[in-house]
Design an enzyme around this catalytic site. Structure first.
Site, PDB file in Angstrom:
ATOM      1  CG  HIS A 188      -2.293   0.553   0.996  1.00  0.00           C
ATOM      2  ND1 HIS A 188      -3.432  -0.195   1.069  1.00  0.00           N
ATOM      3  CD2 HIS A 188      -2.710   1.810   0.699  1.00  0.00           C
ATOM      4  CE1 HIS A 188      -4.493   0.575   0.847  1.00  0.00           C
ATOM      5  NE2 HIS A 188      -4.077   1.806   0.612  1.00  0.00           N
TER       6      HIS A 188
ATOM      7  CG  ASP B  19       1.409  -1.236  -5.670  1.00  0.00           C
ATOM      8  OD1 ASP B  19       1.932  -1.610  -4.600  1.00  0.00           O
ATOM      9  OD2 ASP B  19       0.206  -0.932  -5.743  1.00  0.00           O
TER      10      ASP B  19
ATOM     11  N   GLY C 272       6.988   2.100  -4.898  1.00  0.00           N
ATOM     12  CA  GLY C 272       8.325   2.670  -5.084  1.00  0.00           C
ATOM     13  C   GLY C 272       8.890   2.548  -6.479  1.00  0.00           C
TER      14      GLY C 272
ATOM     15  NE  ARG D 243       3.268   8.083  -1.362  1.00  0.00           N
ATOM     16  CZ  ARG D 243       3.351   6.833  -0.931  1.00  0.00           C
ATOM     17  NH1 ARG D 243       3.849   5.876  -1.706  1.00  0.00           N
ATOM     18  NH2 ARG D 243       2.927   6.509   0.284  1.00  0.00           N
TER      19      ARG D 243
HETATM   20  C1  LIG Z   1      -2.757   9.193  -1.963  1.00  0.00           C
HETATM   21  C2  LIG Z   1      -2.858   7.703  -2.049  1.00  0.00           C
HETATM   22  C3  LIG Z   1      -4.095   7.102  -1.880  1.00  0.00           C
HETATM   23  C4  LIG Z   1      -4.206   5.712  -1.977  1.00  0.00           C
HETATM   24  N1  LIG Z   1      -5.453   5.153  -1.877  1.00  0.00           N
HETATM   25  C5  LIG Z   1      -5.578   3.820  -2.064  1.00  0.00           C
HETATM   26  C6  LIG Z   1      -6.873   3.239  -2.053  1.00  0.00           C
HETATM   27  O1  LIG Z   1      -7.887   3.920  -1.880  1.00  0.00           O
HETATM   28  N2  LIG Z   1      -6.948   1.906  -2.266  1.00  0.00           N
HETATM   29  C7  LIG Z   1      -5.841   1.126  -2.474  1.00  0.00           C
HETATM   30  O2  LIG Z   1      -5.960  -0.081  -2.669  1.00  0.00           O
HETATM   31  N3  LIG Z   1      -4.612   1.658  -2.476  1.00  0.00           N
HETATM   32  C8  LIG Z   1      -4.464   2.989  -2.288  1.00  0.00           C
HETATM   33  N4  LIG Z   1      -3.198   3.533  -2.316  1.00  0.00           N
HETATM   34  C9  LIG Z   1      -2.033   2.665  -2.547  1.00  0.00           C
HETATM   35  C10 LIG Z   1      -1.697   2.549  -4.030  1.00  0.00           C
HETATM   36  O3  LIG Z   1      -2.665   1.826  -4.732  1.00  0.00           O
HETATM   37  C11 LIG Z   1      -0.352   1.834  -4.267  1.00  0.00           C
HETATM   38  O4  LIG Z   1      -0.372   0.587  -3.612  1.00  0.00           O
HETATM   39  C12 LIG Z   1       0.860   2.627  -3.811  1.00  0.00           C
HETATM   40  O5  LIG Z   1       0.652   4.019  -3.950  1.00  0.00           O
HETATM   41  C13 LIG Z   1       2.073   2.203  -4.632  1.00  0.00           C
HETATM   42  O6  LIG Z   1       3.218   2.845  -4.207  1.00  0.00           O
HETATM   43  P1  LIG Z   1       3.828   4.162  -4.917  1.00  0.00           P
HETATM   44  O7  LIG Z   1       2.974   5.307  -4.498  1.00  0.00           O
HETATM   45  O8  LIG Z   1       5.199   4.217  -4.309  1.00  0.00           O
HETATM   46  O9  LIG Z   1       3.853   3.923  -6.408  1.00  0.00           O
HETATM   47  C14 LIG Z   1      -3.060   4.909  -2.206  1.00  0.00           C
HETATM   48  C15 LIG Z   1      -1.812   5.538  -2.363  1.00  0.00           C
HETATM   49  C16 LIG Z   1      -1.703   6.910  -2.301  1.00  0.00           C
HETATM   50  C17 LIG Z   1      -0.358   7.543  -2.506  1.00  0.00           C
END
Ligand SMILES: Cc1cc2nc3c(=O)[nH]c(=O)nc-3n(C[C@H](O)[C@H](O)[C@H](O)COP(=O)(O)O)c2cc1C
Length: 369
Positions: free
Chosen positions: A266, A297, A299, A321
């Site tokens: 996450h 996913d 990073g 992000r």
């Molecule tokens: C602002 C934000 C909101 C997120 N909301 C959710 C969500 O509602 N449901 C979910 O499964 N993952 C959510 N995630 C996790 C992303 O799906 C993902 O796993 C994660 O951002 C991947 O890492 P990265 O940001 O380093 O690419 C969220 C991530 C961010 C940054």
């Protein structure tokens, strides 16, 4: 508008094509543009943000062992996901509350993803109606990320609506039954305006925000193996499970009927100090081989990161992000540019490693640091 001019101070541009995208610089520009509370929500990691940062470092710390002297006249990044062919293996991860980042919210994200031919996993915390997001769909599919909340009738109504709107897969997120705690986001909370609400799941408990004393210790999303089994039976479209970090759980997801597992922590937003996704993708992909597809996913910031993930057994990667930074800076076009540049970097990484197809991205290309 060129990506280099609009986003990346000091990056080296060749005509309209950028050689190198510095996502650290991109994050800095997005931070200057976003309201501080929106940036805090985007950047937030749980507790000490150890894993949010280590996710990035873990890919960077893997080393490449490239092939040389291969014919590189054609490079093919196409991949088959859930039985459908796609031009590349880069997906938009589900991230919530896009009206914090752009006035058009998820509509702009959807348009940007479609222009980059990237499947878009819409978050259940979206601020735009699923049907309006679907209106922006072109050839790339849209999937919908679900949280299972205790009112099964409402969940059923939502999944029927999603099927009618053409969402072609459901992604059940299972790694946040209770919300984690982010000191950064708790200190700097965004206003719960009427715009910033979970418009697609009005009855769900997280209609406001995770960083509220009322939510501490509460099980928001009480899905168990029973609910996964129910969802697989009830859904008319394939079900994926997101948020798995163990091979035993991943195999059980496949046995219950999940078509794919997304290896994810996450983005480090709920449980700090988990393993990195780079550390476990190999073992989980091996365990799922022939049973279900494996995506990853967390990073991923470079084409070389994508190549490493694919080498270790992932079929596709999801980007969180960086897509938001692009959205905040330039709306739909910013989203497209972020995704396009990751794809360009993947092509270059494949050329430099002597891999002409995704099938040629084999595990021996990667070595530990
Ligand atoms: C602002 C934000 C909101 C997120 N909301 C959710 C969500 O509602 N449901 C979910 O499964 N993952 C959510 N995630 C996790 C992303 O799906 C993902 O796993 C994660 O951002 C991947 O890492 P990265 O940001 O380093 O690419 C969220 C991530 C961010 C940054």
């Amino acid at each position: 508008m060129s990506f280099a001019v609009s986003f990346i101070a000091g990056s080296h541009a060749r005509g309209e094509c950028v050689d190198s995208v510095d996502f650290d610089a991109l994050e800095g520009l997005a931070r200057e543009k976003m309201p501080p509370a929106s940036f805090a929500f985007c950047a937030a990691g749980a507790d000490d943000e150890i894993i949010a940062n280590e996710n990035i470092a873990a890919w960077r710390n893997l080393r490449l062992r490239p092939h040389v002297l291969r014919d590189l006249s054609t490079i093919d990044t196409s991949v088959t996901l859930l039985g459908q062919k796609h031009p590349h293996p880069i997906l938009v991860a589900p991230t919530g509350r896009h009206k914090l980042f752009h006035p058009q919210g998820e509509r702009a994200t959807a348009r940007g993803a479609a222009a980059a031919n990237a499947p878009y996993v819409v978050a259940s915390n979206a601020n735009v109606l699923a049907e309006d997001i679907a209106a922006e769909r072109k050839s790339a599919p849209q999937w919908f990320q679900l949280y299972y909340w205790p009112n099964q009738k409402e969940v059923e109504a939502l999944i029927d609506r999603l099927a009618a709107a053409g969402f072609s897969a459901l992604v059940l997120t299972v790694d946040a039954p209770v919300p984690g705690w982010s000191p950064r986001a708790a200190r700097l909370q965004h206003e719960p305006t009427p715009e910033i609400r979970n418009i697609n799941m009005p009855g769900s408990p997280m209609a406001r925000t995770a960083y509220h004393p009322d939510f501490v210790g509460k099980v928001m999303y009480p899905a168990t193996w029973r609910e996964l089994e129910w969802l697989v039976k009830r859904s008319r479209v394939p079900v994926l499970v997101k948020g798995v970090l163990r091979a035993d759980d991943a195999v059980r997801c496949a046995e219950v009927g999940a078509r794919a597992v997304i290896v994810s922590n996450h983005g480090g937003r709920h449980l700090d100090t988990t393993v990195t996704t780079a550390a476990v993708i190999g073992e989980i992909a091996a365990a799922l081989s022939g049973k279900a597809e494996t995506y990853v996913d967390g990073g991923i910031r470079r084409g070389t990161d994508i190549l490493k993930a694919l080498a270790l057994g992932a079929r596709a990667v999801l980007i969180g992000r960086p897509v938001i930074w692009g959205l905040a800076l330039h709306g739909a076009e910013g989203v497209t540019q972020v995704l396009d540049h990751l794809r360009i970097e993947l092509v270059r990484a494949m050329q430099l490693c002597g891999a002409r197809t995704l099938a040629e991205i084999t595990s021996d290309l990667v070595a530990p640091h």
